[in-house]
Design an enzyme around this catalytic site. Sequence first.
Site, PDB file in Angstrom:
ATOM      1  N   SER A  86       1.414  -6.309  -1.816  1.00  0.00           N
ATOM      2  CA  SER A  86       2.383  -5.500  -1.076  1.00  0.00           C
ATOM      3  C   SER A  86       3.766  -5.752  -1.696  1.00  0.00           C
ATOM      4  O   SER A  86       4.125  -6.900  -1.970  1.00  0.00           O
ATOM      5  CB  SER A  86       2.376  -5.927   0.393  1.00  0.00           C
ATOM      6  OG  SER A  86       3.360  -5.229   1.100  1.00  0.00           O
ATOM      7  N   SER A 105       4.671  -4.814  -4.688  1.00  0.00           N
ATOM      8  CA  SER A 105       4.629  -4.951  -6.155  1.00  0.00           C
ATOM      9  C   SER A 105       5.047  -3.659  -6.857  1.00  0.00           C
ATOM     10  O   SER A 105       5.212  -3.646  -8.084  1.00  0.00           O
ATOM     11  CB  SER A 105       3.225  -5.386  -6.608  1.00  0.00           C
ATOM     12  OG  SER A 105       2.258  -4.424  -6.213  1.00  0.00           O
ATOM     13  N   SER A 163       3.193   2.104  -4.872  1.00  0.00           N
ATOM     14  CA  SER A 163       3.513   3.465  -4.414  1.00  0.00           C
ATOM     15  C   SER A 163       4.589   4.081  -5.313  1.00  0.00           C
ATOM     16  O   SER A 163       4.528   5.272  -5.623  1.00  0.00           O
ATOM     17  CB  SER A 163       4.029   3.448  -2.975  1.00  0.00           C
ATOM     18  OG  SER A 163       3.096   2.791  -2.161  1.00  0.00           O
ATOM     19  N   ARG A 210      -4.609   5.189   5.669  1.00  0.00           N
ATOM     20  CA  ARG A 210      -4.815   4.454   6.932  1.00  0.00           C
ATOM     21  C   ARG A 210      -4.191   5.186   8.131  1.00  0.00           C
ATOM     22  O   ARG A 210      -4.433   4.816   9.268  1.00  0.00           O
ATOM     23  CB  ARG A 210      -4.257   3.026   6.809  1.00  0.00           C
ATOM     24  CG  ARG A 210      -5.164   2.082   6.040  1.00  0.00           C
ATOM     25  CD  ARG A 210      -4.511   0.723   5.882  1.00  0.00           C
ATOM     26  NE  ARG A 210      -5.381  -0.258   5.245  1.00  0.00           N
ATOM     27  CZ  ARG A 210      -6.297  -0.980   5.890  1.00  0.00           C
ATOM     28  NH1 ARG A 210      -6.468  -0.823   7.179  1.00  0.00           N
ATOM     29  NH2 ARG A 210      -7.030  -1.856   5.239  1.00  0.00           N
ATOM     30  N   SER A 240      -6.136  -3.377  -2.482  1.00  0.00           N
ATOM     31  CA  SER A 240      -7.519  -3.623  -2.950  1.00  0.00           C
ATOM     32  C   SER A 240      -7.664  -5.054  -3.484  1.00  0.00           C
ATOM     33  O   SER A 240      -7.829  -5.257  -4.679  1.00  0.00           O
ATOM     34  CB  SER A 240      -7.952  -2.583  -3.987  1.00  0.00           C
ATOM     35  OG  SER A 240      -6.945  -2.277  -4.925  1.00  0.00           O
TER      36      SER A 240
HETATM   37  N1  LIG Z   1      -2.338  -7.967   6.789  1.00  0.00           N
HETATM   38  C1  LIG Z   1      -1.865  -7.108   5.880  1.00  0.00           C
HETATM   39  N2  LIG Z   1      -2.027  -7.364   4.554  1.00  0.00           N
HETATM   40  C2  LIG Z   1      -1.566  -6.506   3.647  1.00  0.00           C
HETATM   41  N3  LIG Z   1      -0.918  -5.339   3.948  1.00  0.00           N
HETATM   42  C3  LIG Z   1      -0.743  -5.040   5.261  1.00  0.00           C
HETATM   43  C4  LIG Z   1      -1.208  -5.915   6.260  1.00  0.00           C
HETATM   44  N4  LIG Z   1      -0.887  -5.359   7.458  1.00  0.00           N
HETATM   45  C5  LIG Z   1      -0.270  -4.203   7.218  1.00  0.00           C
HETATM   46  N5  LIG Z   1      -0.171  -4.001   5.888  1.00  0.00           N
HETATM   47  C6  LIG Z   1       0.372  -2.756   5.309  1.00  0.00           C
HETATM   48  O1  LIG Z   1      -0.757  -2.046   4.829  1.00  0.00           O
HETATM   49  C7  LIG Z   1      -0.562  -1.649   3.493  1.00  0.00           C
HETATM   50  C8  LIG Z   1      -1.793  -1.978   2.634  1.00  0.00           C
HETATM   51  O2  LIG Z   1      -2.867  -1.124   2.922  1.00  0.00           O
HETATM   52  P1  LIG Z   1      -4.079  -1.033   1.916  1.00  0.00           P
HETATM   53  O3  LIG Z   1      -5.002  -0.035   2.487  1.00  0.00           O
HETATM   54  O4  LIG Z   1      -3.544  -0.776   0.552  1.00  0.00           O
HETATM   55  O5  LIG Z   1      -4.692  -2.498   1.975  1.00  0.00           O
HETATM   56  S1  LIG Z   1      -6.124  -2.989   1.488  1.00  0.00           S
HETATM   57  O6  LIG Z   1      -6.345  -2.389   0.163  1.00  0.00           O
HETATM   58  O7  LIG Z   1      -7.120  -2.543   2.463  1.00  0.00           O
HETATM   59  O8  LIG Z   1      -6.035  -4.459   1.429  1.00  0.00           O
HETATM   60  C9  LIG Z   1       0.615  -2.414   2.961  1.00  0.00           C
HETATM   61  O9  LIG Z   1       1.319  -1.466   2.167  1.00  0.00           O
HETATM   62  P2  LIG Z   1       1.931  -1.821   0.733  1.00  0.00           P
HETATM   63  O10 LIG Z   1       3.123  -2.689   1.031  1.00  0.00           O
HETATM   64  O11 LIG Z   1       2.323  -0.486   0.193  1.00  0.00           O
HETATM   65  O12 LIG Z   1       0.911  -2.508  -0.116  1.00  0.00           O
HETATM   66  C10 LIG Z   1       1.349  -2.897   4.184  1.00  0.00           C
HETATM   67  O13 LIG Z   1       2.412  -2.000   4.465  1.00  0.00           O
HETATM   68  N1  LIG Z   2       9.645  -1.422 -11.163  1.00  0.00           N
HETATM   69  C1  LIG Z   2      10.383  -1.785 -10.120  1.00  0.00           C
HETATM   70  N2  LIG Z   2      11.462  -2.575 -10.301  1.00  0.00           N
HETATM   71  C2  LIG Z   2      12.216  -2.953  -9.248  1.00  0.00           C
HETATM   72  N3  LIG Z   2      11.982  -2.607  -7.980  1.00  0.00           N
HETATM   73  C3  LIG Z   2      10.913  -1.843  -7.738  1.00  0.00           C
HETATM   74  C4  LIG Z   2      10.061  -1.389  -8.790  1.00  0.00           C
HETATM   75  N4  LIG Z   2       9.085  -0.646  -8.260  1.00  0.00           N
HETATM   76  C5  LIG Z   2       9.299  -0.624  -6.935  1.00  0.00           C
HETATM   77  N5  LIG Z   2      10.408  -1.326  -6.621  1.00  0.00           N
HETATM   78  C6  LIG Z   2      10.942  -1.562  -5.265  1.00  0.00           C
HETATM   79  O1  LIG Z   2      10.083  -2.525  -4.673  1.00  0.00           O
HETATM   80  C7  LIG Z   2       9.824  -2.193  -3.325  1.00  0.00           C
HETATM   81  C8  LIG Z   2       8.299  -2.054  -3.114  1.00  0.00           C
HETATM   82  O2  LIG Z   2       7.828  -0.938  -3.825  1.00  0.00           O
HETATM   83  P1  LIG Z   2       6.574  -0.131  -3.330  1.00  0.00           P
HETATM   84  O3  LIG Z   2       6.324   0.926  -4.341  1.00  0.00           O
HETATM   85  O4  LIG Z   2       6.753   0.288  -1.914  1.00  0.00           O
HETATM   86  O5  LIG Z   2       5.443  -1.266  -3.433  1.00  0.00           O
HETATM   87  P2  LIG Z   2       3.970  -1.294  -2.833  1.00  0.00           P
HETATM   88  O6  LIG Z   2       3.514   0.118  -2.706  1.00  0.00           O
HETATM   89  O7  LIG Z   2       3.184  -2.075  -3.831  1.00  0.00           O
HETATM   90  O8  LIG Z   2       4.092  -1.993  -1.523  1.00  0.00           O
HETATM   91  C9  LIG Z   2      10.598  -0.921  -3.030  1.00  0.00           C
HETATM   92  O9  LIG Z   2      11.800  -1.264  -2.414  1.00  0.00           O
HETATM   93  C10 LIG Z   2      10.858  -0.331  -4.394  1.00  0.00           C
HETATM   94  O10 LIG Z   2      12.038   0.415  -4.439  1.00  0.00           O
END
Ligand SMILES: Nc1ncnc2c1ncn2[C@@H]1O[C@H](COP(=O)(O)OS(=O)(=O)O)[C@@H](OP(=O)(O)O)[C@H]1O
Ligand SMILES: Nc1ncnc2c1ncn2[C@@H]1O[C@H](COP(=O)(O)OP(=O)(O)O)[C@@H](O)[C@H]1O
Length: 270
Positions: A103, A105, A108, A134, A175
């Site tokens: 999360s 990284s 998106s 989701r 994932s």
């Molecule tokens: N416990 C926990 N662990 C990780 N992430 C959490 C959790 N609870 C809620 N979230 C939110 O859910 C987003 C991740 O959903 P995913 O469907 O990609 O997760 S997974 O692949 O099933 O592990 C993730 O979004 P990203 O930050 O974009 O990765 C979070 O916003």
């Molecule tokens: N290459 C990058 N360098 C610096 N910041 C980034 C980069 N990609 C995304 N961000 C910032 O990092 C945060 C998380 O990005 P996001 O795409 O939402 O990650 P994820 O989907 O893995 O949770 C956001 O605030 C976004 O603007």
Amino acid sequence: MIAAGAKSLLGLSIASPIGVSDINPRSVGVVRCCVSMEGSQTMSHNKNGSIPELKSINGQKQGPLSTVGNSTNIKWQECSVEKVDRQRLLNQKGCVIWVTGLSGSGKSTVACALNQMLYQKGKLGYILDGDNVRHGLNRDLSFKAEDRAENIRRVGEVAKLFADAGIICIASLISPYRVDRDTCRSLLPEGDFVEVFMDVPLEVCEARDPKGLYKLARAGKIKGFTGIDDPYEPPLNCEIALGHQETGTSPMEMAATVVGYLEKKGYLQA
Ligand SMILES: Nc1ncnc2c1ncn2[C@@H]1O[C@H](COP(=O)(O)OS(=O)(=O)O)[C@@H](OP(=O)(O)O)[C@H]1O
Ligand SMILES: Nc1ncnc2c1ncn2[C@@H]1O[C@H](COP(=O)(O)OP(=O)(O)O)[C@@H](O)[C@H]1O
């Protein structure tokens, strides 16, 4: 004689930008069996002249039935317009770009930059984002290990359908488990699953924390948060690792790396 399926195919070809000669010859070579308007059976010959043996139930030809999981007595339905035809229409090859990482990284962000870049090149992409899926299809799933596995399985199957539609499907999910990602890979033909690892350290993701989730997890208010008290297994053999100088550090540079890969592998042409 032309079977009903093939007739409708000819009708479609008049209205569509592709001609009859563009239709995949593999699809048309074997003229399929059909049921006429009156319900009586018509049957066409295979290329070699033999008539395929099919059981007839209520006027419908029945092929071999299968059991898949809990689905019993099901039959795969074919259509003479195939993946190769759709790819020709779109001038690209359907595939799955699977973006995995912690999360925060940048999954998106890079998925969106990639989709924009493809769009500007006249290529059709579609994003399946974990957070978004989701909200609907997978709203019944939690973040416990077996639900995460089911989340990935369903998205893997949907991504496979998008690839079959000829679309460049960008799946962006944490994932966390290698085995689940590998299962999704195994659903697709060799080369059509491109695993992209967001190789960004936990400290960086946690410092970004755009949704405040790491803070909540550290405070014990979210249990089982990936990277904090839940596992993340990085890929061992991914096609592309992003986050390094060589593959670019800005979202646009990262997207360009993926586009370059797709171009090199021939996915941006039919
Ligand atoms: N416990 C926990 N662990 C990780 N992430 C959490 C959790 N609870 C809620 N979230 C939110 O859910 C987003 C991740 O959903 P995913 O469907 O990609 O997760 S997974 O692949 O099933 O592990 C993730 O979004 P990203 O930050 O974009 O990765 C979070 O916003
Ligand atoms: N290459 C990058 N360098 C610096 N910041 C980034 C980069 N990609 C995304 N961000 C910032 O990092 C945060 C998380 O990005 P996001 O795409 O939402 O990650 P994820 O989907 O893995 O949770 C956001 O605030 C976004 O603007």
